[in-house]
Design an enzyme around this catalytic site. Structure first.
Site, PDB file in Angstrom:
ATOM      1  N   ASP A  16      23.946 -50.776   2.692  1.00  0.00           N
ATOM      2  CA  ASP A  16      23.782 -49.350   2.907  1.00  0.00           C
ATOM      3  C   ASP A  16      24.988 -48.898   3.731  1.00  0.00           C
ATOM      4  O   ASP A  16      25.632 -49.710   4.405  1.00  0.00           O
ATOM      5  CB  ASP A  16      22.471 -49.124   3.667  1.00  0.00           C
ATOM      6  CG  ASP A  16      22.289 -47.696   4.102  1.00  0.00           C
ATOM      7  OD1 ASP A  16      22.334 -46.801   3.235  1.00  0.00           O
ATOM      8  OD2 ASP A  16      22.100 -47.466   5.313  1.00  0.00           O
ATOM      9  N   LEU A  17      25.288 -47.603   3.717  1.00  0.00           N
ATOM     10  CA  LEU A  17      26.427 -47.101   4.489  1.00  0.00           C
ATOM     11  C   LEU A  17      25.983 -46.431   5.790  1.00  0.00           C
ATOM     12  O   LEU A  17      26.168 -46.966   6.873  1.00  0.00           O
ATOM     13  CB  LEU A  17      27.247 -46.124   3.638  1.00  0.00           C
ATOM     14  CG  LEU A  17      27.949 -46.687   2.403  1.00  0.00           C
ATOM     15  CD1 LEU A  17      28.642 -45.571   1.624  1.00  0.00           C
ATOM     16  CD2 LEU A  17      28.957 -47.756   2.804  1.00  0.00           C
ATOM     17  N   ASP A  18      25.380 -45.245   5.672  1.00  0.00           N
ATOM     18  CA  ASP A  18      25.052 -44.445   6.852  1.00  0.00           C
ATOM     19  C   ASP A  18      24.076 -45.159   7.788  1.00  0.00           C
ATOM     20  O   ASP A  18      23.016 -45.628   7.359  1.00  0.00           O
ATOM     21  CB  ASP A  18      24.422 -43.114   6.430  1.00  0.00           C
ATOM     22  CG  ASP A  18      25.379 -42.238   5.621  1.00  0.00           C
ATOM     23  OD1 ASP A  18      26.593 -42.470   5.700  1.00  0.00           O
ATOM     24  OD2 ASP A  18      24.892 -41.328   4.927  1.00  0.00           O
ATOM     25  N   ASP A 188      19.530 -50.220   7.353  1.00  0.00           N
ATOM     26  CA  ASP A 188      18.796 -49.850   8.563  1.00  0.00           C
ATOM     27  C   ASP A 188      17.436 -49.240   8.263  1.00  0.00           C
ATOM     28  O   ASP A 188      16.597 -49.128   9.162  1.00  0.00           O
ATOM     29  CB  ASP A 188      19.613 -48.839   9.381  1.00  0.00           C
ATOM     30  CG  ASP A 188      19.678 -47.481   8.697  1.00  0.00           C
ATOM     31  OD1 ASP A 188      19.161 -46.503   9.266  1.00  0.00           O
ATOM     32  OD2 ASP A 188      20.221 -47.401   7.577  1.00  0.00           O
TER      33      ASP A 188
END
Length: 238
Positions: A16-18, A188
């Site tokens: 995942d990025l954000d 996250d």
């Protein structure tokens, strides 16, 4: 590092990025401020258009088109276009204007400060196995220095429905030519990342950056394979 399930051999990692590879909150706050100010200044009829007005249009669009949320950029553009049409701009003016505003939005959306630990960790991992990104958001790693670590990047909308739907997880395995169970997804969010990856057949690593207790979090639907509190911990797995 805490293991909840046996870790099977890992042939690739997806991220995942954000809020997994960087703190997304500061850039969202600034982007909201800058992009909305630009929208208000774009045409005199939009001067009094508030953030609340914009949110109402977004909500209305989703009520009319429930699937639009899978592509957050197009959802945003369409809301802006609708705001411009309601302000009296023609269809062609609103279409053009929404794209101008989105260009401005994209600039601010990608003013992301990536921690040194993220660069160091991804560089070390990328030497050992393929890395990919799977995101529901509209941050573009090409614009803040992360694209070089990833074999490819999958984005909700163009590449399928948003996580936790399984579209992008299955597409990732297909593009990597690997079985799902050999891919470790790192994220996250306990719903979109952990539950989504586990239900698709992948292994899942929850990065717990806020000191949460998995046993006392309401959206902890499925146990991850493992839990970490620092991204750098992943290098011990290779």
């Amino acid at each position: 590092m805490h293991f909840y399930r046996p870790l099977r051999p890992v042939a690739a990692m997806s991220f995942d990025l954000d809020d997994t590879l960087y703190d997304n909150h500061p850039v969202i706050r600034r982007t909201t401020k800058e992009s909305h100010a630009f929208l208000q200044q774009y045409h005199p009829a939009l001067n009094g258009f508030s953030v609340e007005n914009y949110q109402q249009l977004r909500d209305s669009l989703r009520e009319q088109e429930p699937e639009i949320y899978h592509d957050v950029s197009e959802w945003r553009r369409r809301a802006i276009e609708l705001a411009m049409r309601q302000a009296g701009l023609s269809d062609s003016e609103a279409d053009k204007g929404s794209r101008v505003v989105m260009t401005h939005f994209t600039h601010w959306r990608n003013q992301i400060a990536v921690p040194d630990e993220t660069h160091t960790t991804l560089a070390a991992l990328a030497e050992k196995l393929p890395l990919i990104a799977i995101t529901n958001g509209n941050a573009d790693p090409h614009l803040f220095g992360l694209e070089g670590y990833f074999t490819f990047i999958l984005r909700a909308g163009p590449h399928g429905r948003a996580k936790p739907y399984q579209d992008m997880y299955h597409l990732a395995a297909e593009k990597l030519n690997l079985p799902l169970e050999s891919i470790l997804h790192v994220g996250d969010d306990l719903t979109t990342d952990v539950a989504g990856a586990v239900r698709s057949g992948m292994q899942a690593c929850w990065i717990n950056l806020r000191g949460g207790n998995l046993m006392h979090i309401d959206d902890a639907r499925l146990l991850p394979t493992l839990e970490i509190s620092r991204l750098a911990s992943l290098t011990t797995l290779i």
